[in-house]
Design a protein around this motif. Structure first.
Motif, PDB file in Angstrom:
ATOM      1  N   VAL A 292       0.847  -1.183   0.000  1.00 48.94           N
ATOM      2  CA  VAL A 292       0.000   0.000   0.000  1.00 48.94           C
ATOM      3  C   VAL A 292       0.889   1.242   0.000  1.00 48.94           C
ATOM      4  O   VAL A 292       1.995   1.226   0.560  1.00 48.94           O
ATOM      5  CB  VAL A 292      -0.938  -0.002   1.232  1.00 48.94           C
ATOM      6  CG1 VAL A 292      -0.135   0.146   2.525  1.00 48.94           C
ATOM      7  CG2 VAL A 292      -1.964   1.107   1.136  1.00 48.94           C
ATOM      8  N   ASP A 293       0.424   2.310  -0.654  1.00 54.12           N
ATOM      9  CA  ASP A 293       1.106   3.605  -0.586  1.00 54.12           C
ATOM     10  C   ASP A 293       0.544   4.396   0.588  1.00 54.12           C
ATOM     11  O   ASP A 293      -0.661   4.351   0.863  1.00 54.12           O
ATOM     12  CB  ASP A 293       0.903   4.396  -1.879  1.00 54.12           C
ATOM     13  CG  ASP A 293       1.661   3.796  -3.049  1.00 54.12           C
ATOM     14  OD1 ASP A 293       2.636   3.059  -2.791  1.00 54.12           O
ATOM     15  OD2 ASP A 293       1.293   4.044  -4.209  1.00 54.12           O
ATOM     16  N   ALA A 294       1.422   5.104   1.288  1.00 49.71           N
ATOM     17  CA  ALA A 294       0.998   5.882   2.453  1.00 49.71           C
ATOM     18  C   ALA A 294       1.613   7.279   2.398  1.00 49.71           C
ATOM     19  O   ALA A 294       2.734   7.469   1.910  1.00 49.71           O
ATOM     20  CB  ALA A 294       1.407   5.170   3.740  1.00 49.71           C
ATOM     21  N   ASP A 295       0.873   8.233   2.914  1.00 52.92           N
ATOM     22  CA  ASP A 295       1.341   9.611   2.990  1.00 52.92           C
ATOM     23  C   ASP A 295       2.121   9.779   4.295  1.00 52.92           C
ATOM     24  O   ASP A 295       1.544   9.784   5.390  1.00 52.92           O
ATOM     25  CB  ASP A 295       0.137  10.559   2.954  1.00 52.92           C
ATOM     26  CG  ASP A 295       0.535  12.033   3.038  1.00 52.92           C
ATOM     27  OD1 ASP A 295       1.754  12.320   3.088  1.00 52.92           O
ATOM     28  OD2 ASP A 295      -0.373  12.889   3.065  1.00 52.92           O
ATOM     29  N   ALA A 296       3.440   9.910   4.192  1.00 52.57           N
ATOM     30  CA  ALA A 296       4.301   9.977   5.374  1.00 52.57           C
ATOM     31  C   ALA A 296       4.632  11.411   5.777  1.00 52.57           C
ATOM     32  O   ALA A 296       5.522  11.622   6.603  1.00 52.57           O
ATOM     33  CB  ALA A 296       5.597   9.208   5.124  1.00 52.57           C
ATOM     34  N   THR A 297       3.899  12.377   5.242  1.00 56.24           N
ATOM     35  CA  THR A 297       4.224  13.776   5.532  1.00 56.24           C
ATOM     36  C   THR A 297       4.114  14.075   7.024  1.00 56.24           C
ATOM     37  O   THR A 297       4.998  14.717   7.613  1.00 56.24           O
ATOM     38  CB  THR A 297       3.288  14.700   4.742  1.00 56.24           C
ATOM     39  OG1 THR A 297       3.364  14.374   3.349  1.00 56.24           O
ATOM     40  CG2 THR A 297       3.682  16.152   4.936  1.00 56.24           C
ATOM     41  N   GLU A 298       3.031  13.619   7.665  1.00 61.04           N
ATOM     42  CA  GLU A 298       2.833  13.905   9.092  1.00 61.04           C
ATOM     43  C   GLU A 298       3.876  13.191   9.945  1.00 61.04           C
ATOM     44  O   GLU A 298       4.322  13.718  10.968  1.00 61.04           O
ATOM     45  CB  GLU A 298       1.415  13.495   9.511  1.00 61.04           C
ATOM     46  CG  GLU A 298       0.298  14.269   8.827  1.00 61.04           C
ATOM     47  CD  GLU A 298       0.400  15.759   9.110  1.00 61.04           C
ATOM     48  OE1 GLU A 298       0.837  16.132  10.226  1.00 61.04           O
ATOM     49  OE2 GLU A 298       0.052  16.551   8.215  1.00 61.04           O
ATOM     50  N   LEU A 299       4.266  11.980   9.553  1.00 62.43           N
ATOM     51  CA  LEU A 299       5.292  11.260  10.311  1.00 62.43           C
ATOM     52  C   LEU A 299       6.627  11.991  10.246  1.00 62.43           C
ATOM     53  O   LEU A 299       7.323  12.124  11.270  1.00 62.43           O
ATOM     54  CB  LEU A 299       5.449   9.837   9.766  1.00 62.43           C
ATOM     55  CG  LEU A 299       6.492   8.960  10.472  1.00 62.43           C
ATOM     56  CD1 LEU A 299       6.073   8.680  11.907  1.00 62.43           C
ATOM     57  CD2 LEU A 299       6.706   7.642   9.719  1.00 62.43           C
ATOM     58  N   MET A 300       6.976  12.493   9.066  1.00 61.86           N
ATOM     59  CA  MET A 300       8.232  13.240   8.936  1.00 61.86           C
ATOM     60  C   MET A 300       8.181  14.535   9.739  1.00 61.86           C
ATOM     61  O   MET A 300       9.174  14.942  10.351  1.00 61.86           O
ATOM     62  CB  MET A 300       8.495  13.528   7.470  1.00 61.86           C
ATOM     63  CG  MET A 300       8.628  12.280   6.590  1.00 61.86           C
ATOM     64  SD  MET A 300      10.012  11.227   7.056  1.00 61.86           S
ATOM     65  CE  MET A 300      11.381  12.224   6.443  1.00 61.86           C
ATOM     66  N   ALA A 301       7.014  15.177   9.759  1.00 64.31           N
ATOM     67  CA  ALA A 301       6.876  16.406  10.540  1.00 64.31           C
ATOM     68  C   ALA A 301       6.975  16.116  12.032  1.00 64.31           C
ATOM     69  O   ALA A 301       7.588  16.882  12.796  1.00 64.31           O
ATOM     70  CB  ALA A 301       5.541  17.080  10.207  1.00 64.31           C
ATOM     71  N   ALA A 302       6.386  14.989  12.470  1.00 66.86           N
ATOM     72  CA  ALA A 302       6.460  14.638  13.891  1.00 66.86           C
ATOM     73  C   ALA A 302       7.901  14.354  14.306  1.00 66.86           C
ATOM     74  O   ALA A 302       8.340  14.756  15.391  1.00 66.86           O
ATOM     75  CB  ALA A 302       5.573  13.426  14.157  1.00 66.86           C
ATOM     76  N   ARG A 303       8.645  13.688  13.452  1.00 68.16           N
ATOM     77  CA  ARG A 303      10.056  13.404  13.755  1.00 68.16           C
ATOM     78  C   ARG A 303      10.850  14.699  13.837  1.00 68.16           C
ATOM     79  O   ARG A 303      11.694  14.865  14.737  1.00 68.16           O
ATOM     80  CB  ARG A 303      10.642  12.479  12.692  1.00 68.16           C
ATOM     81  CG  ARG A 303      12.136  12.225  12.841  1.00 68.16           C
ATOM     82  CD  ARG A 303      12.628  11.202  11.837  1.00 68.16           C
ATOM     83  NE  ARG A 303      14.067  11.035  11.923  1.00 68.16           N
ATOM     84  CZ  ARG A 303      14.945  11.563  11.081  1.00 68.16           C
ATOM     85  NH1 ARG A 303      14.513  12.313  10.072  1.00 68.16           N
ATOM     86  NH2 ARG A 303      16.227  11.358  11.233  1.00 68.16           N
ATOM     87  N   ALA A 304      10.606  15.618  12.910  1.00 66.26           N
ATOM     88  CA  ALA A 304      11.318  16.899  12.938  1.00 66.26           C
ATOM     89  C   ALA A 304      11.008  17.660  14.219  1.00 66.26           C
ATOM     90  O   ALA A 304      11.897  18.281  14.824  1.00 66.26           O
ATOM     91  CB  ALA A 304      10.933  17.724  11.708  1.00 66.26           C
ATOM     92  N   ALA A 305       9.753  17.590  14.687  1.00 61.92           N
ATOM     93  CA  ALA A 305       9.390  18.285  15.921  1.00 61.92           C
ATOM     94  C   ALA A 305      10.078  17.643  17.122  1.00 61.92           C
ATOM     95  O   ALA A 305      10.538  18.350  18.041  1.00 61.92           O
ATOM     96  CB  ALA A 305       7.869  18.255  16.092  1.00 61.92           C
ATOM     97  N   MET A 306      10.172  16.321  17.154  1.00 64.46           N
ATOM     98  CA  MET A 306      10.867  15.638  18.253  1.00 64.46           C
ATOM     99  C   MET A 306      12.327  16.052  18.317  1.00 64.46           C
ATOM    100  O   MET A 306      12.863  16.339  19.401  1.00 64.46           O
ATOM    101  CB  MET A 306      10.772  14.121  18.063  1.00 64.46           C
ATOM    102  CG  MET A 306       9.403  13.528  18.222  1.00 64.46           C
ATOM    103  SD  MET A 306       9.445  11.733  17.920  1.00 64.46           S
ATOM    104  CE  MET A 306       7.696  11.361  17.925  1.00 64.46           C
ATOM    105  N   ASN A 307      12.978  16.080  17.176  1.00 59.08           N
ATOM    106  CA  ASN A 307      14.406  16.397  17.152  1.00 59.08           C
ATOM    107  C   ASN A 307      14.664  17.875  17.429  1.00 59.08           C
ATOM    108  O   ASN A 307      15.746  18.235  17.908  1.00 59.08           O
ATOM    109  CB  ASN A 307      15.006  15.995  15.809  1.00 59.08           C
ATOM    110  CG  ASN A 307      15.051  14.490  15.620  1.00 59.08           C
ATOM    111  OD1 ASN A 307      15.067  13.739  16.591  1.00 59.08           O
ATOM    112  ND2 ASN A 307      15.052  14.038  14.373  1.00 59.08           N
ATOM    113  N   ALA A 308      13.691  18.715  17.121  1.00 60.76           N
ATOM    114  CA  ALA A 308      13.854  20.146  17.392  1.00 60.76           C
ATOM    115  C   ALA A 308      13.684  20.458  18.867  1.00 60.76           C
ATOM    116  O   ALA A 308      14.120  21.519  19.338  1.00 60.76           O
ATOM    117  CB  ALA A 308      12.851  20.956  16.567  1.00 60.76           C
ATOM    118  N   ALA A 309      13.064  19.555  19.621  1.00 62.28           N
ATOM    119  CA  ALA A 309      12.816  19.797  21.042  1.00 62.28           C
ATOM    120  C   ALA A 309      14.059  19.587  21.895  1.00 62.28           C
ATOM    121  O   ALA A 309      14.037  19.843  23.102  1.00 62.28           O
ATOM    122  CB  ALA A 309      11.689  18.891  21.529  1.00 62.28           C
ATOM    123  N   GLY A 310      15.159  19.120  21.301  1.00 59.22           N
ATOM    124  CA  GLY A 310      16.382  18.870  22.041  1.00 59.22           C
ATOM    125  C   GLY A 310      16.495  17.421  22.477  1.00 59.22           C
ATOM    126  O   GLY A 310      15.539  16.646  22.367  1.00 59.22           O
ATOM    127  N   GLY A 311      17.672  17.077  22.966  1.00 56.73           N
ATOM    128  CA  GLY A 311      17.916  15.694  23.374  1.00 56.73           C
ATOM    129  C   GLY A 311      18.424  14.863  22.217  1.00 56.73           C
ATOM    130  O   GLY A 311      18.629  15.364  21.098  1.00 56.73           O
TER     131      GLY A 311
END
Length: 489
Positions: A292-311
């Motif tokens: 199946v094809d999936a839209d991973a845009t939100e997953l990539m955005a969530a990862r970017a937000a996690m990494n931007a929070a530090g740690g």
């Protein structure tokens, strides 16, 4: 008095029965300490350094680099006691001194001490051959040691006075200079007398290539009537005595002789283990694939937000692993294995997630233990550790076994989709393609979104298409809307 101890290739665990010598870490004459690594070997699971349990002077090594040895085969001999006190950097013991030290040992000790070397018995056949002066020449084997292979297989001849079979004129006296058990077995199985083979290895050692050449030459003599130019008239008779001449050359032999020349790469070690496992998977598992094809845009955005929070940074693979673990909790049929002997499906209690890692030595599948109970940060750290160990070739057998489900991120190779082969004896594997911008209908409008193709190959014995499709759809939903996972936090 020095005592010469023999160190054999130990049992490396996980059912491994052989290993290939990759690199010797010591030379003959070196002083080694107890538990010092002496050789680097490659097994079907990993590349490991083998420590020696003895301390002393190395008197012999068994096997060249690239030689495959079975578990229990001799690796090296160490002179302990007086000889073990030789300071580092001292010259290697002379052949005469080495032989004297070996001959002084006359009984076995815990199965690892060399039996006193004479010209008969397994220990004598194992010893390393060195150029010898007349003072230390070995006596010729007597008839009591058993008839030679030629004498055992020779055709009946006209009555003659009984005499002991003479060794070939060109053959060396004493033990045959060969140290690989595999070479001995090959020659024995094919009825080849190793005393008729001239070794091309160091100090005249007979290598696998020498045996292969001798066998090929023998096939040529068998197929060609009469003796070849430059061969003594009796040479063909000796070959015929070792192996009776068939009425016609076998079809396989003719095909081999006419096959085009090319590079031959042995399927052994890690590459051989992978080949065996993939072949077994294809043979035993009735697999099927859905994608199946999936839209991973939100997953990539969530990862970017996690990494931007530090740690510590969170890897995409870790997020996909979290999604897989939650999906397997909802669809436990895919976290199972099939016991073919009992005709039972065994559902496994924990998720031990394997992931495919490409290394210079080939494809390996390290396993993250208890992936279902780990955080995204813990998964990222473990993926990084195992990946680095895989690249360095330092994974242990425990790191490569016990997986219950495999995640294959083949998108790193720049491909969109694949139909992966299940990692036997698991029941399923999830494949993830590359994430790239594509036209996508989002909220009723055409937009450019980050799209990924997901594929699931599953064992059709453990579940039907409905279960497999439900698992894959849940994974795709979590990729498209990571907030779905908040229900399980």
């Amino acid at each position: 008095m020095a005592q010469v101890l023999e160190f054999k290739l130990p049992d490396l665990g996980e059912g491994l029965t052989e290993a290939e010598i990759v690199r010797w870490l010591v030379n003959v004459g070196d002083v080694v300490a107890i538990d010092q690594p002496v050789v680097e070997v490659e097994t079907a699971k990993a590349m490991v350094e083998v420590p020696c349990p003895y301390g002393g002077v190395v008197t012999a090594r068994f096997g060249e680099e690239g030689t495959e040895l079975p578990v229990g085969a001799p690796l090296l001999t160490v002179a302990v006691g007086a000889a073990g006190t030789v300071p580092a950097g001292a010259p290697a013991p002379s052949p005469g001194a080495e032989q004297a030290a070996e001959t002084a040992v006359s009984s076995e000790y815990s199965g690892n001490v060399l039996v006193g070397y004479g010209t008969a018995g397994p220990a004598a056949r194992r010893r390393r051959i060195r150029p010898q002066s007349p003072a230390v020449a070995h006596p010729t084997p007597t008839a009591a040691a058993g008839p030679t292979p030629t004498a055992r297989t020779a055709a009946p001849a006209a009555p003659a006075a009984p005499t002991a079979p003479a060794a070939p004129a060109a053959g060396p006296e004493g033990p045959v200079p060969v140290i690989s058990p595999l070479v001995r077995k090959l020659a024995r199985d094919r009825g080849l007398d190793l005393r008729e083979v001239r070794g091309s290895g160091p100090e005249g050692l007979i290598l696998r290539a020498d045996v292969d050449r001798a066998l090929a030459a023998r096939e040529t003599l068998v197929a060609t009537p009469g003796a070849a130019p430059g061969v003594a008239p009796g040479a063909t008779a000796v070959v015929a005595a070792v192996e009776p001449v068939p009425s016609a050359v076998p079809t396989a032999a003719r095909a081999s002789a006419t096959a085009p020349a090319g590079e031959r790469i042995p399927l052994r070690g890690l590459r051989g283990a992978v080949a065996d496992k993939l072949s077994r998977s294809r043979t035993e598992i009735p697999d099927a694939t859905c994608w199946v094809d999936a839209d991973a845009t939100e997953l990539m955005a969530a990862r970017a937000a996690m990494n931007a929070a530090g740690g510590p940074k969170i890897s995409l693979l870790a997020l996909l692993a979290r999604i897989c673990a939650h999906a397997l909790a909802r669809f436990p049929e895919l976290n199972s294995t099939v016991d073919t002997a009992a005709r039972e499906i065994v559902r496994l209690p924990g998720v031990h997630l394997g992931f495919a890692a490409q290394t210079p030595r080939g494809l390996v599948v390290p396993v993250v233990r208890d992936a279902g109970t780990r955080t995204a940060e813990s998964l990222t750290e473990e993926f990084a550790r195992l990946t680095e160990s895989a690249r360095q070739g330092t994974l242990t057998p425990a790191d490569l076994t016990g997986g219950t489900f495999t995640l294959n991120n083949y998108g790193v190779f720049g491909v969109d989709g694949s139909t992966p082969i299940i990692n036997h004896p698991e029941a399923a594997m999830l494949g993830v393609g590359r994430i790239i911008p594509k036209p996508w209908v989002h909220q009723g409008e055409l937009a450019v979104r980050q799209v990924v193709q997901l594929s699931l190959t599953f064992d059709h014995r453990v579940c039907d298409g409905g279960t497999a499709g439900g698992f894959l759809r849940y994974v795709a939903d979590c990729v498209e809307q990571p907030a779905v996972l908040l229900r399980t936090v």
